[in-house]
Design an enzyme around this catalytic site. Structure first.
Site, PDB file in Angstrom:
ATOM      1  CG  ASP A 158      -1.616  -1.308   1.301  1.00 57.82           C
ATOM      2  OD1 ASP A 158      -2.677  -1.620   0.312  1.00 57.82           O
ATOM      3  OD2 ASP A 158      -1.390  -2.089   2.128  1.00 57.82           O
ATOM      4  CG  HIS A 186      -3.399  -5.213   3.028  1.00 61.00           C
ATOM      5  ND1 HIS A 186      -3.077  -4.425   2.257  1.00 61.00           N
ATOM      6  CD2 HIS A 186      -3.844  -6.354   2.670  1.00 61.00           C
ATOM      7  CE1 HIS A 186      -3.239  -4.913   1.092  1.00 61.00           C
ATOM      8  NE2 HIS A 186      -3.719  -6.333   1.212  1.00 61.00           N
TER       9      HIS A 186
HETATM   10  P1  NAX Z   1      -2.158 -18.026  -4.201  1.00 59.94           P
HETATM   11  O1  NAX Z   1      -3.374 -18.787  -4.083  1.00 59.94           O
HETATM   12  O2  NAX Z   1      -1.802 -18.215  -5.615  1.00 59.94           O
HETATM   13  O3  NAX Z   1      -1.379 -19.019  -3.263  1.00 59.94           O
HETATM   14  C1  NAX Z   1      -1.629 -19.152  -1.936  1.00 59.94           C
HETATM   15  C2  NAX Z   1      -0.949 -20.393  -1.437  1.00 59.94           C
HETATM   16  O4  NAX Z   1      -1.015 -20.659  -0.154  1.00 59.94           O
HETATM   17  C3  NAX Z   1      -1.274 -21.733  -2.216  1.00 59.94           C
HETATM   18  O5  NAX Z   1      -0.088 -22.551  -2.930  1.00 59.94           O
HETATM   19  C4  NAX Z   1      -2.157 -22.463  -1.264  1.00 59.94           C
HETATM   20  O6  NAX Z   1      -2.234 -23.958  -1.309  1.00 59.94           O
HETATM   21  C5  NAX Z   1      -1.059 -22.061   0.287  1.00 59.94           C
HETATM   22  N1  NAX Z   1      -1.494 -22.563   1.349  1.00 59.94           N
HETATM   23  C6  NAX Z   1      -2.945 -22.380   1.775  1.00 59.94           C
HETATM   24  N2  NAX Z   1      -3.203 -22.815   3.255  1.00 59.94           N
HETATM   25  C7  NAX Z   1      -1.681 -23.162   3.576  1.00 59.94           C
HETATM   26  C8  NAX Z   1      -1.223 -23.510   4.809  1.00 59.94           C
HETATM   27  N3  NAX Z   1      -2.055 -23.756   5.869  1.00 59.94           N
HETATM   28  N4  NAX Z   1       0.202 -23.654   4.787  1.00 59.94           N
HETATM   29  C9  NAX Z   1       0.924 -23.330   3.669  1.00 59.94           C
HETATM   30  N5  NAX Z   1       0.452 -22.859   2.644  1.00 59.94           N
HETATM   31  C10 NAX Z   1      -0.908 -22.881   2.435  1.00 59.94           C
HETATM   32  O7  NAX Z   1      -2.402 -16.860  -3.592  1.00 59.94           O
HETATM   33  P2  NAX Z   1      -1.365 -15.443  -3.675  1.00 59.94           P
HETATM   34  O8  NAX Z   1      -1.745 -14.736  -4.936  1.00 59.94           O
HETATM   35  O9  NAX Z   1       0.131 -16.124  -3.635  1.00 59.94           O
HETATM   36  O10 NAX Z   1      -1.504 -14.563  -2.354  1.00 59.94           O
HETATM   37  C11 NAX Z   1      -1.203 -15.328  -0.965  1.00 59.94           C
HETATM   38  C12 NAX Z   1      -2.083 -14.501  -0.150  1.00 59.94           C
HETATM   39  O11 NAX Z   1      -1.659 -12.954  -0.030  1.00 59.94           O
HETATM   40  C13 NAX Z   1      -3.533 -14.183  -0.055  1.00 59.94           C
HETATM   41  O12 NAX Z   1      -4.124 -14.198   0.955  1.00 59.94           O
HETATM   42  C14 NAX Z   1      -3.812 -12.813  -0.698  1.00 59.94           C
HETATM   43  O13 NAX Z   1      -5.086 -12.110  -0.349  1.00 59.94           O
HETATM   44  C15 NAX Z   1      -2.457 -12.078   0.238  1.00 59.94           C
HETATM   45  N6  NAX Z   1      -2.122 -10.669  -0.349  1.00 59.94           N
HETATM   46  C16 NAX Z   1      -1.632  -9.947   0.588  1.00 59.94           C
HETATM   47  C17 NAX Z   1      -1.191  -8.523   0.068  1.00 59.94           C
HETATM   48  C18 NAX Z   1      -0.795  -7.728   1.111  1.00 59.94           C
HETATM   49  O14 NAX Z   1      -0.575  -6.645   0.950  1.00 59.94           O
HETATM   50  N7  NAX Z   1      -0.842  -8.101   2.469  1.00 59.94           N
HETATM   51  C19 NAX Z   1      -1.148  -8.097  -1.395  1.00 59.94           C
HETATM   52  C20 NAX Z   1      -1.270  -9.382  -2.374  1.00 59.94           C
HETATM   53  C21 NAX Z   1      -2.181 -10.601  -1.607  1.00 59.94           C
HETATM   54  O15 NAX Z   1      -3.436 -10.197  -2.042  1.00 59.94           O
END
Ligand code: NAX
Length: 334
Positions: A158, A186
């Site tokens: 952000d 966020h």
């Molecule tokens: P993806 O869905 O591509 O990847 C997430 C991965 O996490 C998947 O491979 C899934 O299998 C894995 N996962 C689920 N549960 C798990 C667990 N218990 N232990 C280990 N791995 C696990 O998502 P991606 O685009 O990489 O985003 C990841 C996260 O970042 C999401 O929650 C998203 O909302 C968040 N974000 C946060 C941001 C921030 O500024 N704080 C910005 C970007 C993003 O939106």
């Protein structure tokens, strides 16, 4: 130099694909620092994760001692110095916000317990997975042997977005803008504020408010909304959430934490509020302006000028975080 052990969760996901590359090539800890890079994802993603592991091997990075891919928390969290907690359950269509808090609350409870049991006590934790602030708060709650100040959540994306909007408006480089602050969650209640921001013009910094003196309507309306809704705009365009920019922001956050911020530079990090700064209640993970010293200690910057307009926005985001906190904790057994 001693080698460090770095964990990335959600390692088969899209943010991790950029993040792992950047960490491995030295963007965070420096290109002379040797690393063990540990990758955690869930069992159904192990084949994908194995592909990521093979690609990292094929990069032949000179500083990587060991690459470990696992679906076991015990193996993943063992002796780590740094954790990027990216993995979480994404919000699906029709899913209530409370349901998301419940599912992710359980994941971060379990990872808090694993941090407590297996990680080094000085481990530095950055939560990226959403709802990031509340996940970080839960994680800290279940890792009582790790100092509270070691838990942070990411609002650097952000901050970077806000910085880019200001530089775009003034038609200058992003590097000429410093000290834009993100307050709060966020989420779409976050408050991006330029009241302490400065612009480098020629040899000297001047207040961003001065550089944008004819733009108060833009600052108080369009700018705030643009930053708050940037994530949604990217999902709408890409049909996927921000990944490259999120990975870059995670690197920026951790690099500043690891090496310290430059003199005169303020960055935004969500940290656990102790109730002593800017009237933000204790117990929520709230994004504040911080500086970080060379010993990896961050400190909230006190005394920034806060207008009535700002107070209203800051309190609104605190209120949302209090609600998230109460909801998330009500789903979790102690
Ligand atoms: P993806 O869905 O591509 O990847 C997430 C991965 O996490 C998947 O491979 C899934 O299998 C894995 N996962 C689920 N549960 C798990 C667990 N218990 N232990 C280990 N791995 C696990 O998502 P991606 O685009 O990489 O985003 C990841 C996260 O970042 C999401 O929650 C998203 O909302 C968040 N974000 C946060 C941001 C921030 O500024 N704080 C910005 C970007 C993003 O939106």
């Amino acid at each position: 130099m001693t080698s460090i052990r770095v964990l990335v969760t959600g390692a088969a996901g899209q943010i991790a694909y950029s993040l792992l590359y950047s960490i491995a090539k030295g963007d965070v800890f420096g290109s002379n620092q040797t690393l063990d890079l540990v990758m955690l994802d869930i069992k159904p993603m192990m084949s994908v994760l194995n592909g990521v592991l093979m690609e990292l091997q094929d990069c032949a990075f000179p500083n990587i001692k060991e690459l470990i891919a696992t679906d076991l928390e015990e193996a993943a969290f063992k002796d780590i110095d740094v954790a990027f907690l990216v993995g979480s359950m994404p919000r699906k269509e029709g899913m209530e916000r409370k349901e998301l808090l419940k599912i992710n609350g359980k994941i971060f409870q379990s990872q808090g317990v694993a941090l407590d049991k297996y990680a080094k006590k000085n481990v530095k934790i950055l939560v990226v997975g959403n709802p990031a602030n509340t996940n970080a708060m839960i994680c800290a709650k279940f890792a009582p042997s790790i100092p509270k100040e070691n838990f942070t959540a990411m609002t650097r994306l952000d901050q970077n977005r806000a910085t880019a909007f200001v530089s775009g408006k003034l038609n200058i480089l992003a590097s000429q803008v410093k000290n834009v602050v993100i307050w709060g969650n966020h989420s779409s209640t976050q408050y991006p504020c330029i009241d302490s921001a400065e612009i480098l013009l020629g040899e000297a910094y001047q207040p961003a408010r001065e550089a944008l003196k004819d733009q108060s309507n833009w600052i108080e309306n369009d700018f705030i909304k643009l930053v708050q809704q940037r994530g949604a705009a990217i999902i709408s365009a890409r049909k996927l959430s921000s990944a490259m920019s999120a990975a870059k922001a995670a690197c920026d956050h951790m690099r500043d934490w690891w090496f310290g911020t430059k003199k005169g530079v303020i960055v935004s990090m969500a940290v656990l509020s102790d109730g002593d700064h800017y009237s933000i209640p204790k117990g929520i993970c709230y994004s504040f302006p911080v500086t970080i010293d060379e010993n990896k200690h961050w400190k909230i910057v006190d005394g920034l000028p806060i207008t009535e307009f700002s107070h209203g926005k800051m309190d609104l985001s605190a209120k949302e975080l209090m609600e998230e906190r109460n909801d998330a904790l009500s789903f979790i057994k102690d």
